[in-house]
Design a protein around this motif. Structure first.
Motif, PDB file in Angstrom:
ATOM      1  N   TYR A 105       0.821  -1.211   0.000  1.00 29.59           N
ATOM      2  CA  TYR A 105       0.000   0.000   0.000  1.00 29.59           C
ATOM      3  C   TYR A 105       0.852   1.258   0.000  1.00 29.59           C
ATOM      4  CZ  TYR A 105       0.288   0.439   5.210  1.00 29.59           C
ATOM      5  OH  TYR A 105       0.682   0.586   6.522  1.00 29.59           O
ATOM      6  N   GLY A 106       2.032   1.210   0.607  1.00 34.48           N
ATOM      7  CA  GLY A 106       2.909   2.376   0.589  1.00 34.48           C
ATOM      8  C   GLY A 106       3.484   2.655  -0.790  1.00 34.48           C
ATOM      9  N   GLY A 107       3.969   1.595  -1.457  1.00 33.42           N
ATOM     10  CA  GLY A 107       4.513   1.758  -2.800  1.00 33.42           C
ATOM     11  C   GLY A 107       3.445   2.142  -3.803  1.00 33.42           C
ATOM     12  N   SER A 108       2.252   1.563  -3.667  1.00 35.27           N
ATOM     13  CA  SER A 108       1.151   1.908  -4.569  1.00 35.27           C
ATOM     14  C   SER A 108       0.743   3.373  -4.396  1.00 35.27           C
ATOM     15  CB  SER A 108      -0.056   1.009  -4.300  1.00 35.27           C
ATOM     16  OG  SER A 108       0.236  -0.343  -4.602  1.00 35.27           O
ATOM     17  N   SER A 109       0.693   3.823  -3.155  1.00 35.73           N
ATOM     18  CA  SER A 109       0.322   5.210  -2.891  1.00 35.73           C
ATOM     19  C   SER A 109       1.367   6.175  -3.448  1.00 35.73           C
ATOM     20  CB  SER A 109       0.157   5.433  -1.385  1.00 35.73           C
ATOM     21  OG  SER A 109      -0.105   6.794  -1.100  1.00 35.73           O
ATOM     22  N   GLN A 110       2.648   5.869  -3.208  1.00 31.09           N
ATOM     23  CA  GLN A 110       3.699   6.771  -3.683  1.00 31.09           C
ATOM     24  C   GLN A 110       3.693   6.861  -5.205  1.00 31.09           C
ATOM     25  OE1 GLN A 110       5.348   8.802  -2.043  1.00 31.09           O
ATOM     26  NE2 GLN A 110       7.421   9.130  -2.787  1.00 31.09           N
ATOM     27  N   ALA A 111       3.576   5.720  -5.876  1.00 34.75           N
ATOM     28  CA  ALA A 111       3.559   5.726  -7.337  1.00 34.75           C
ATOM     29  C   ALA A 111       2.329   6.462  -7.875  1.00 34.75           C
ATOM     30  CB  ALA A 111       3.591   4.294  -7.868  1.00 34.75           C
ATOM     31  N   LEU A 112       1.186   6.289  -7.213  1.00 34.58           N
ATOM     32  CA  LEU A 112      -0.025   6.975  -7.651  1.00 34.58           C
ATOM     33  C   LEU A 112       0.164   8.492  -7.590  1.00 34.58           C
ATOM     34  CD1 LEU A 112      -3.638   5.970  -6.719  1.00 34.58           C
ATOM     35  CD2 LEU A 112      -2.953   8.348  -6.670  1.00 34.58           C
ATOM     36  N   TRP A 113       0.699   8.990  -6.494  1.00 33.58           N
ATOM     37  CA  TRP A 113       0.914  10.435  -6.355  1.00 33.58           C
ATOM     38  C   TRP A 113       1.957  10.938  -7.341  1.00 33.58           C
ATOM     39  CZ3 TRP A 113      -1.651  14.026  -3.434  1.00 33.58           C
ATOM     40  CH2 TRP A 113      -2.566  13.526  -2.504  1.00 33.58           C
ATOM     41  N   GLN A 114       3.018  10.172  -7.547  1.00 33.71           N
ATOM     42  CA  GLN A 114       4.074  10.624  -8.452  1.00 33.71           C
ATOM     43  C   GLN A 114       3.615  10.674  -9.900  1.00 33.71           C
ATOM     44  OE1 GLN A 114       7.014   7.750  -7.161  1.00 33.71           O
ATOM     45  NE2 GLN A 114       8.205   9.319  -6.088  1.00 33.71           N
ATOM     46  N   THR A 115       2.676   9.806 -10.271  1.00 33.66           N
ATOM     47  CA  THR A 115       2.171   9.820 -11.641  1.00 33.66           C
ATOM     48  C   THR A 115       1.028  10.805 -11.836  1.00 33.66           C
ATOM     49  OG1 THR A 115       0.739   7.932 -11.112  1.00 33.66           O
ATOM     50  CG2 THR A 115       2.859   7.444 -12.117  1.00 33.66           C
ATOM     51  N   GLN A 116       0.380  11.222 -10.771  1.00 35.76           N
ATOM     52  CA  GLN A 116      -0.768  12.121 -10.872  1.00 35.76           C
ATOM     53  C   GLN A 116      -0.386  13.597 -10.771  1.00 35.76           C
ATOM     54  OE1 GLN A 116      -4.342  11.479 -11.075  1.00 35.76           O
ATOM     55  NE2 GLN A 116      -3.644   9.497 -11.810  1.00 35.76           N
ATOM     56  N   ILE A 117       0.804  13.914 -10.227  1.00 32.65           N
ATOM     57  CA  ILE A 117       1.185  15.294  -9.946  1.00 32.65           C
ATOM     58  C   ILE A 117       2.325  15.728 -10.866  1.00 32.65           C
ATOM     59  CG2 ILE A 117       1.914  16.913  -8.142  1.00 32.65           C
ATOM     60  CD1 ILE A 117      -0.792  15.543  -7.652  1.00 32.65           C
ATOM     61  N   PRO A 118       2.248  16.906 -11.490  1.00 30.58           N
ATOM     62  CA  PRO A 118       3.350  17.418 -12.318  1.00 30.58           C
ATOM     63  C   PRO A 118       4.629  17.584 -11.502  1.00 30.58           C
ATOM     64  CG  PRO A 118       1.366  18.739 -12.624  1.00 30.58           C
ATOM     65  CD  PRO A 118       1.106  17.846 -11.461  1.00 30.58           C
ATOM     66  N   ALA A 119       5.782  17.345 -12.133  1.00 28.97           N
ATOM     67  CA  ALA A 119       7.068  17.395 -11.429  1.00 28.97           C
ATOM     68  C   ALA A 119       7.309  18.749 -10.775  1.00 28.97           C
ATOM     69  CB  ALA A 119       8.205  17.061 -12.394  1.00 28.97           C
ATOM     70  N   ALA A 120       6.918  19.829 -11.433  1.00 29.90           N
ATOM     71  CA  ALA A 120       7.177  21.174 -10.906  1.00 29.90           C
ATOM     72  C   ALA A 120       6.351  21.494  -9.670  1.00 29.90           C
ATOM     73  CB  ALA A 120       6.900  22.219 -11.988  1.00 29.90           C
ATOM     74  N   LEU A 121       5.312  20.703  -9.407  1.00 32.84           N
ATOM     75  CA  LEU A 121       4.454  20.949  -8.247  1.00 32.84           C
ATOM     76  C   LEU A 121       4.615  19.903  -7.153  1.00 32.84           C
ATOM     77  CD1 LEU A 121       1.031  22.015  -9.816  1.00 32.84           C
ATOM     78  CD2 LEU A 121       2.615  23.445  -8.537  1.00 32.84           C
TER      79      LEU A 121
END
Length: 430
Positions: free
Chosen positions: A316-332
Motif C-alpha cells: 500500500y505504501g509503494g502503490s500510494s507513492q507511485a499513484l501520487w508521483q504519476t498524478q502530480i506534475p514534477a514542478a508541483l
C-alpha cells in the motif's frame, strides 16, 4: 537509473543507522520513565515539525536546488546524532534532551523526504516508479529487520553510546555516497511558475482542490494514520509487558522480515494495476493482522501478526507513492507532497498524545482482573497488566479494516486513476 541507485544506497545506510538509534532511544525512554505516555510523547515530538514546516518545505523544494537540500539535511542529521553521542558520553543525557533532538531530526527529515520524493520522479522513468517505491519500502524493511536485534545486542554489549556511534558512522558514509551523485535540476521556468511568495506557498492546496479523488485519499490516510499511530505508540509497551527486550526485538525483527519480503515482491512486481485497490486491500489485511495479534499472549501469534502487518506496508505504501508521483506534475510535487504529508500525518501527534493516557487511565483499569470489561472481553484478550493496551490496539486494527471497507465504496476514489494524465501543461497560478 544508476545515479538513483547510488543515491538510494546512501539513504539506505542512513535509514539503518537511524533505525538502530530509534529502537535504542525508545527502549531507553521507556526504561527511564516506565511510562507508556512518555514513550508515546517521543513519537509525538517526532511528528509535530512536519505539520508546521511542510508548506514552507514544499515551496523550498520546488524553488531551489533539490541536491543542496539533500546534502544540508544529511549534514544536519549527522550533527544531531553527534550531539546525542556527546550528551550520552558526558552522562548528561535526559529524556527531555531526546525529545528536543527528535524535533530537530524531524525538521530535517521533512525537507529530506520531500526532496527525495520529488527527485525520484525526475530520476526514475514513470513505468518504474512502483518499483522505486518498492525499493524505498525495502530499505525500511531492511532497517526494521536488522535494527531491533542489532540494537538490542549493541545495547547489551556497548550500551546506548555504541548504538549512537554506529548511527554517526552511517550518516558519514551516506553523505559520502550522496555528494558525487548527479541530480537533475528543475528548469528555471518550472521554478518561477507562481507570481508571488504566497501563491507559491499555497499552490499545493489550490491544485489539490481540483482533484476530488486525491482529497478523499488524503482524508482516508489521515484517518488510517491516526489508527496506525496508536498501534505504533502502544506496540512496544504492550510487548514489553509480555516478554524481555530481546524477545521484543525478535518480534519486531520478524515484522521487519515481513516488510522486507513485501518490498522485494513489490520491487519485482511493481504493484497492482489499480493502485487504489492495492492501497485499500492491503491496509484492510494489515488491520486484521493487528486485531488478531494483539488479542493473543502467545509470542508466535504476535510475531505472525507483526509479519503480516508489515508485509502489507510495501504494497500500500509503494502503490500510494507511485499513484501520487504519476498524478502530480514534477514542478508541483514538492508543494503537493508537502500538503499530502501535512494532512496525512496531521493525526499522528494526536494518536501519540491520546494513546498513552487512554491505555493507562482507561483501558488498563478496565482490563484488570476486577475491571469492568474483564468478565466479558477478558475471555478473549486476557486480564492483567498490559491487556488494556492490547485491547486498544485490537480496536485500532479492527477500525482499519472497516474504514478501508467503507472507503472502497467512495466513487471518487474508485475513479481516481481514470482521470487525465498530469503530463499536460500546468494550470494558471491562483
Amino acid at each position: 537509473m544508476k545515479a538513483f541507485w547510488i543515491l538510494y544506497a546512501g539513504r539506505l545506510l542512513s535509514v539503518l543507522g537511524s533505525a538502530l538509534t530509534s529502537f535504542a532511544l525508545g527502549v531507553w525512554v521507556y526504561q527511564q520513565s516506565a511510562s507508556a505516555t512518555q514513550y508515546a510523547l517521543l513519537m509525538m515530538f517526532s511528528r509535530i515539525p512536519s505539520l508546521l514546516l511542510a508548506p514552507f518545505a514544499g515551496s523550498l523544494v520546488d524553488g531551489v536546488d533539490r541536491r543542496r537540500i539533500l546534502v544540508c539535511c544529511a549534514i544536519g542529521e549527522l550533527v544531531t546524532s553527534a550531539a546525542l553521542v556527546l550528551l550520552q558520553r558526558t552522562g548528561e543525557l535526559r529524556v527531555h534532551h531526546v525529545y528536543v533532538l527528535s524535533v530537530v531530526s524531524a525538521c530535517l527529515s521533512t525537507f529530506d523526504w520531500l526532496a527525495f520524493s520529488a527527485v525520484t520522479s525526475q530520476m526514475v522513468p514513470r513505468e518504474h516508479l512502483g518499483r522505486a517505491g518498492g525499493a524505498a519500502q525495502m530499505g525500511n524493511g531492511v532497517a526494521q529487520l536488522a535494527a531491533p536485534m542489532v540494537s538490542a545486542l549493541l545495547l547489551e554489549s556497548a550500551g546506548l553510546g555504541g548504538v549512537l556511534l554506529v548511527d554517526c558512522a552511517s550518516f558519514v558514509v551516506g553523505l559520502l555516497l550522496l555528494l558525487p551523485v548527479p541530480i537533475p535540476a528543475l528548469p528555471p521556468a518550472s521554478r518561477a511558475d507562481d507570481a508571488s511568495p504566497w501563491a507559491r506557498l499555497t499552490r499545493g492546496w489550490t491544485y489539490l482542490r481540483t482533484r476530488r479523488g486525491l482529497c478523499w485519499l488524503l482524508g482516508y490516510f489521515a484517518a488510517i494514520n491516526l489508527l496506525v499511530g496508536m498501534v505504533n505508540a502502544l506496540a512496544a509497551p504492550m510487548l514489553m509487558e509480555l516478554a524481555s527486550v530481546r524477545a521484543v526485538s525478535v518480534v519486531v525483527t520478524l515484522g521487519g522480515l515481513g516488510l522486507l519480503v513485501g518490498s522485494v515482491v513489490m520491487l519485482a512486481w511493481g504493484g497492482p494495476r489499480r493502485r487504489v485497490h492495492g492501497i485499500l486491500g492491503f491496509i484492510a489485511l494489515g488491520g486484521v493482522a493487528v486485531a488478531v495479534a494483539s488479542t493473543s499472549r502467545a509470542l508466535p501469534v504476535v510475531a505472525a501478526g507483526a509479519f503480516v502487518f508489515y508485509l502489507c506496508q510495501p504494497f500500500y505504501g509503494g502503490s500510494s507513492q507511485a499513484l501520487w508521483q504519476t498524478q502530480i506534475p514534477a514542478a508541483l510535487q514538492g508543494r503537493v507532497f508537502a500538503v499530502r504529508q501535512m494532512v496525512a500525518i496531521s493525526t499522528l501527534p494526536l494518536a501519540a498524545a491520546v494513546a498513552g493516557p487512554l491505555a493507562e487511565h482507561v483501558f488498563e483499569p478496565l482490563m484488570r482482573a476486577d475491571g469492568a470489561l474483564a468478565p466479558l472481553v477478558g475471555q478473549v484478550v486476557g486480564t492483567g497488566r498490559g491487556r488494556g493496551i492490547a485491547l486498544l490496539v485490537a480496536l485500532a486494527g479492527a477500525a482499519m479494516f472497516f474504514l478501508s471497507l467503507m472507503a472502497s465504496r467512495v466513487p471518487a476514489l474508485a475513479r481516481l486513476e481514470d482521470e487525465p494524465s498530469e503530463d499536460e501543461p500546468l494550470p494558471p497560478a491562483a
